[in-house]
Design a protein around this motif. Structure first.
Motif, PDB file in Angstrom:
ATOM      1  N   ARG A  67      32.233  28.818  29.496  1.00 34.88           N
ATOM      2  CA  ARG A  67      31.821  30.080  28.879  1.00 34.88           C
ATOM      3  C   ARG A  67      31.995  29.997  27.357  1.00 34.88           C
ATOM      4  O   ARG A  67      32.847  29.249  26.876  1.00 34.88           O
ATOM      5  CB  ARG A  67      32.675  31.223  29.446  1.00 34.88           C
ATOM      6  N   LEU A  69      33.760  31.108  25.277  1.00 32.96           N
ATOM      7  CA  LEU A  69      35.033  31.768  24.979  1.00 32.96           C
ATOM      8  C   LEU A  69      36.000  30.706  24.487  1.00 32.96           C
ATOM      9  O   LEU A  69      35.934  29.557  24.932  1.00 32.96           O
ATOM     10  CB  LEU A  69      35.600  32.412  26.247  1.00 32.96           C
ATOM     11  N   SER A  94      32.696  30.505  41.208  1.00 27.86           N
ATOM     12  CA  SER A  94      33.229  31.822  40.879  1.00 27.86           C
ATOM     13  C   SER A  94      34.745  31.806  40.724  1.00 27.86           C
ATOM     14  O   SER A  94      35.336  32.807  40.387  1.00 27.86           O
ATOM     15  CB  SER A  94      32.837  32.831  41.961  1.00 27.86           C
ATOM     16  N   GLU A  95      35.362  30.678  40.989  1.00 26.74           N
ATOM     17  CA  GLU A  95      36.816  30.605  40.913  1.00 26.74           C
ATOM     18  C   GLU A  95      37.207  29.299  40.255  1.00 26.74           C
ATOM     19  O   GLU A  95      36.551  28.277  40.458  1.00 26.74           O
ATOM     20  CB  GLU A  95      37.384  30.616  42.345  1.00 26.74           C
ATOM     21  N   ARG A  96      38.299  29.353  39.479  1.00 28.45           N
ATOM     22  CA  ARG A  96      38.734  28.160  38.773  1.00 28.45           C
ATOM     23  C   ARG A  96      40.171  27.834  39.161  1.00 28.45           C
ATOM     24  O   ARG A  96      41.070  27.884  38.351  1.00 28.45           O
ATOM     25  CB  ARG A  96      38.591  28.387  37.265  1.00 28.45           C
TER      26      ARG A  96
ATOM     27  N   GLN B 335      36.997  38.613  30.440  1.00 31.34           N
ATOM     28  CA  GLN B 335      37.563  37.511  29.672  1.00 31.34           C
ATOM     29  C   GLN B 335      38.931  37.121  30.241  1.00 31.34           C
ATOM     30  O   GLN B 335      39.325  35.968  30.198  1.00 31.34           O
ATOM     31  CB  GLN B 335      37.679  37.928  28.208  1.00 31.34           C
ATOM     32  N   HIS B 338      37.878  37.002  34.990  1.00 33.07           N
ATOM     33  CA  HIS B 338      36.802  36.240  35.599  1.00 33.07           C
ATOM     34  C   HIS B 338      37.296  34.843  35.961  1.00 33.07           C
ATOM     35  O   HIS B 338      38.029  34.236  35.200  1.00 33.07           O
ATOM     36  CB  HIS B 338      35.636  36.146  34.612  1.00 33.07           C
ATOM     37  N   LEU B 339      36.900  34.368  37.112  1.00 30.58           N
ATOM     38  CA  LEU B 339      37.224  33.031  37.619  1.00 30.58           C
ATOM     39  C   LEU B 339      38.691  32.910  38.048  1.00 30.58           C
ATOM     40  O   LEU B 339      39.109  31.844  38.475  1.00 30.58           O
ATOM     41  CB  LEU B 339      36.887  31.927  36.597  1.00 30.58           C
ATOM     42  N   ASN B 341      42.161  34.437  40.365  1.00 28.77           N
ATOM     43  CA  ASN B 341      42.375  34.955  41.717  1.00 28.77           C
ATOM     44  C   ASN B 341      42.319  36.474  41.778  1.00 28.77           C
ATOM     45  O   ASN B 341      42.340  37.053  42.859  1.00 28.77           O
ATOM     46  CB  ASN B 341      43.724  34.455  42.258  1.00 28.77           C
ATOM     47  N   VAL B 344      39.568  37.548  43.923  1.00 31.53           N
ATOM     48  CA  VAL B 344      39.806  37.432  45.363  1.00 31.53           C
ATOM     49  C   VAL B 344      40.587  38.656  45.863  1.00 31.53           C
ATOM     50  O   VAL B 344      40.325  39.178  46.945  1.00 31.53           O
ATOM     51  CB  VAL B 344      40.568  36.130  45.670  1.00 31.53           C
ATOM     52  N   GLN B 405      47.259  34.021  35.488  1.00 34.36           N
ATOM     53  CA  GLN B 405      46.360  32.881  35.378  1.00 34.36           C
ATOM     54  C   GLN B 405      45.434  33.033  34.160  1.00 34.36           C
ATOM     55  O   GLN B 405      45.313  32.114  33.340  1.00 34.36           O
ATOM     56  CB  GLN B 405      45.514  32.851  36.658  1.00 34.36           C
TER      57      GLN B 405
END
Lengths: 323, 469
Positions: A67, A69, A94-96, B335, B338-339, B341, B344, B405
């Motif tokens: 991104r 950022l 969608s998850e890192r 920011q 996003h991405l 947990n 979830v 995180q």
């Protein structure tokens, strides 16, 4: 009947229009996005590796979208529309839970490391929670001719025999190594990150102090997966920095050179190491490299004179001049 | 079935009632079994974060193959089958007619189950349509699911068409709409010829949110419009507000999908529109939630009983989860979150705190009305508390952990530090998840009792009034 037609039919018509507007038309239009400069289709082997990546759901934990950022700068330049031209199915994710892989082929070019990491991630990154992909490897008594066994460190290796990659593992590693972001001509990374990361070098003349905490952090982020937090490397694969002659040398020039330019086939203490070290000249600033070098020079029982950002800058200028 | 004259009679034959009961019952049993299976997989996944060596070393046990099994089976098996079962009951009862065709209902159930079984096996073998979230099933399986939807739509519409009431009760607007819209979503998602690269990203954003917001949301909202008046013996607070929420939900929801890809290479305007309409979503969400809560207000003697408590959590899950979704859609919040947990946690607050609790409320509240058999109150209570407390632990752990995180990344820590710092939160998530799973076993047990248990004739003899407007 009329009411039913109005509610069911009317709302469905409204929805169909919105679906075309928000789903189908953007889909059609954006599918025409041309590839960016230097963006190439995958080779057949890399494409096969991508299928292994998809089949095993790697993108549930690894994004492939950098991104625009500041915190994403460690993974490469921001992903551009043209980068996705050959990426179907898309793997943005969608998850890192694991690091972004958009530029992993450049950030970790060592195939040996990739094989070891896939066979057992904890053999190179002890804190990793990635699943092992040992099922993409085979354990055989003796590696067939022409196949190099994976140098799995003892505690992680099978009791008998050697580990060799299956075709799927070979393809997957080929795919991972192909993930390199082609440079975008004229793109300048936002300069906001660099000055804040390197304020000491802003004062010329005054030798900036070594920031031990920063050095440890940078070492962990950029070096530890191969050379390990212990500085001992991995026997026979990644050379140790503890007691390493280059690190102990009073003159840091060679150490700076290796970090700037990367290294292949390192010969340390009469051992030739197969691992490949990436070049950090376009990734780290002079101050950051100086901090890493000084961390290495003051850790694990090493005591050698510190390097300064000015030393790094001088070596960088020399290399540029040679080009 | 062809006899329209018979259908026009307000009184239903015992065969009609038995057919409706069997359909509702078997759908619920299938759904409950899928819930147990899908969340068993979920618990395994949760423990893999804590012990990466747990159930590992084999392709069919690897995280990346089990995760889509967990999500797809909770979506398309548990929630879809559970909601459709209740929707049939609601359609028939609120229209004062019989279910149009039990045979179609059985065909639909068979198709739902075939799709889910085939999807589970294929995903575990590593056969998928790309790791495109919530549409990982390969297209032949997705076609089977689409066929199940079409059959369901036909059956629901035909049932309501034979109604013996003047208007079409609001619940059926939502359920029939939900099924029909989802047919469109499915087609948009399956057709591959226009989805390449960035174009596919746009379709993914559209699909991901529409599959949730125009399938599960309207189905659950429709059931609430029937179940709450039934359980509280009073009409819905404002029928007009319900109609208003129906149309605003329909118009705003399809536009917000791209908020899943903020900061991606998708056109900036597409992302911005998604943010704007994510804020607009507060309108139907607050309108709907207020309508439900105001209907329940002032009847504590009915509220503090198990089925109503499930409904209450479901409504709060809808209100909190959806409002949280709006907050998450802002760039400044993305920011951080996003991405991580955090997302979830959000998806569990909505799919679990909202949808799953509404299904439970619907089953506990409505199924005994047709079987005449009640679940044990204590076991229902234990189910409620384990699920609720487990979910709160789960969502809190991932919300706090996800924030940690995100801040770790912003502070420029080495990536592995963000993994290490998540460890305690992942452990709490596994604990919360295990409690949730344990409660599902009780739910299965309770469903068994509502099907084969002792008959309690007096409990539900009272006919409620005021459901049909």
């Amino acid at each position: 009947m009329k009411a039913l037609l109005l509610i069911a039919g009317g709302s469905t018509l409204v929805y169909a229009m919105l679906a075309v507007l928000m789903g189908v038309i953007p889909g059609i239009e954006l599918s025409k996005t041309p590839p960016g400069p230097g963006v190439e289709p995958l080779t057949p082997l890399e494409a096969e590796g991508r299928e292994v990546y998809v089949a095993n759901g790697c993108s549930y934990c690894h994004t492939q979208q950098v991104r625009p950022l500041p915190e994403d700068a460690v993974f490469g330049r921001p992903t551009a529309a043209g980068d996705l031209a050959y990426q179907t199915p898309e793997l943005l994710g969608s998850e890192r839970n694991g690091p972004d892989l958009s530029d992993i082929g450049a950030r970790q070019p060592s195939a040996v490391w990739q094989y070891m990491h896939l066979y057992d991630p904890r053999s190179v990154v002890p804190q990793s929670i990635m699943p092992d992909f040992s099922f993409l490897f085979r354990v055989v008594a003796q590696a067939p001719a022409g196949v190099t066994p994976v140098p799995v460190p003892k505690p992680y290796a099978p009791a008998h025999g050697v580990v060799i990659p299956t075709h799927k593992a070979v393809a997957l590693v080929a795919y991972l190594l192909s993930l390199k972001q082609p440079p975008i001509p004229g793109y300048q990374p936002p300069s906001a990150a660099a000055p804040s990361a390197a304020p000491p070098s802003a004062a010329p003349g005054a030798a900036p102090a070594f920031d031990a905490a920063e050095g440890a952090k940078l070492f962990s982020a950029n070096c530890a997966v191969c050379h390990q937090a212990s500085g001992e490397g991995i026997a026979g694969v990644f050379p140790p920095l503890k007691g390493n002659a280059v690190v102990l040398a009073a003159d840091p020039t060679q150490q700076i050179h290796v970090i700037l330019e990367g290294l292949q086939g390192a010969n340390v203490g009469d051992t030739v190491y197969p691992g490949q070290m990436p070049a950090f000249k376009s990734v780290l600033s002079d101050a950051q490299i100086a901090n890493i070098i000084d961390h290495e020079r003051t850790s694990w029982g090493n005591h050698s004179p510190l390097a300064t950002p000015a030393d790094v800058a001088a070596e960088r200028a020399k290399l540029k001049h040679q080009e | 079935m062809q006899d329209i004259a018979a259908a026009a009679q307000p009184s239903l034959s015992p065969e009609d009632t038995r057919a409706l009961r069997t359909v509702f019952n078997v759908y619920t049993i299938c759904a409950a079994l899928w819930l147990v299976f899908a969340t068993f997989i979920g618990v395994i996944l949760a423990f893999k974060f804590v012990y990466p060596e747990f159930w590992a070393h084999a392709g069919w046990l690897t995280f990346g193959r089990l995760r889509p099994i967990h999500t797809n089976d909770t979506f398309y098996a548990w929630a879809s089958i559970g909601l459709v079962g209740i929707a049939y009951y609601v359609a028939a009862r609120s229209s004062r007619t019989r279910l149009y065709s039990p045979m179609l209902a059985w065909i639909g159930l068979g198709l739902f189950n075939i799709a889910a079984i085939a999807g589970t096996v294929a995903l575990d073998l590593g056969i998928n349509d790309g790791t495109l979230e919530y549409r990982e099933w390969i297209w032949p399986i997705r076609l089977v699911f689409l066929a199940a939807l079409l059959v369901t739509a036909w059956n629901l519409i035909a049932t309501v068409a034979r109604r013996n009431t003047q208007g079409i009760y609001l619940s059926n607007w939502y359920t029939i709409g939900g099924v029909l819209w989802t047919c469109i979503i499915s087609i948009v998602a399956i057709v591959p010829w226009y989805q390449y690269g960035l174009g596919q990203v746009a379709v993914s954003g559209f699909f991901m949110h529409n599959a949730v917001g125009l399938w599960f949301t309207p189905m659950a909202l429709g059931i609430l419009y029937y179940a709450i008046p039934k359980l509280f013996s009073r009409p819905i607070y404002s029928y007009a507000l319900g109609v208003f929420a129906f149309w605003t939900n329909l118009i705003f929801y399809p536009i917000i999908g791209s908020h899943h890809f903020l900061f991606s290479p998708l056109p900036w305007w597409l992302q911005t529109i998604a943010i704007v309409f994510s804020v607009a979503m507060l309108v139907p969400v607050w309108a709907g939630s207020a309508n439900y809560l105001l209907t329940m207000r002032g009847r504590p003697e009915r509220l503090y009983r198990s089925p109503a408590m499930f409904i209450l959590v479901g409504v709060l899950g809808y209100l909190i989860g959806s409002s949280q979704g709006t907050a998450e859609a802002f760039r400044s919040m993305q920011q951080i979150w996003h991405l991580t947990n955090f997302t979830v946690g959000h998806s569990h607050l909505t799919m679990y705190g909202f949808i799953t609790f509404v299904i439970w409320g619907g089953v506990y509240g409505l199924l005994p009305r047709i079987t005449g058999k009640q679940a044990n109150n204590l076991l229902m209570g234990i189910h409620f508390w384990w699920a609720t407390v487990g979910m709160i632990i789960y969502v809190l752990a991932l919300s706090i952990g996800g924030t940690v995180q995100g801040l770790d990344w912003i502070h420029g820590l080495p990536f592995i530090d963000s993994v290490v710092n998540m460890a305690p939160y992942w452990l709490w998530r596994a604990i919360g998840g295990s409690m949730m799973f344990a409660s599902h076993l009780l739910f299965l047990w309770n469903v068994w009792f509502m099907t084969y248990g002792k008959r309690q004739p007096k409990a539900f003899a009272v006919a409620s009034t005021g459901v049909t407007a």
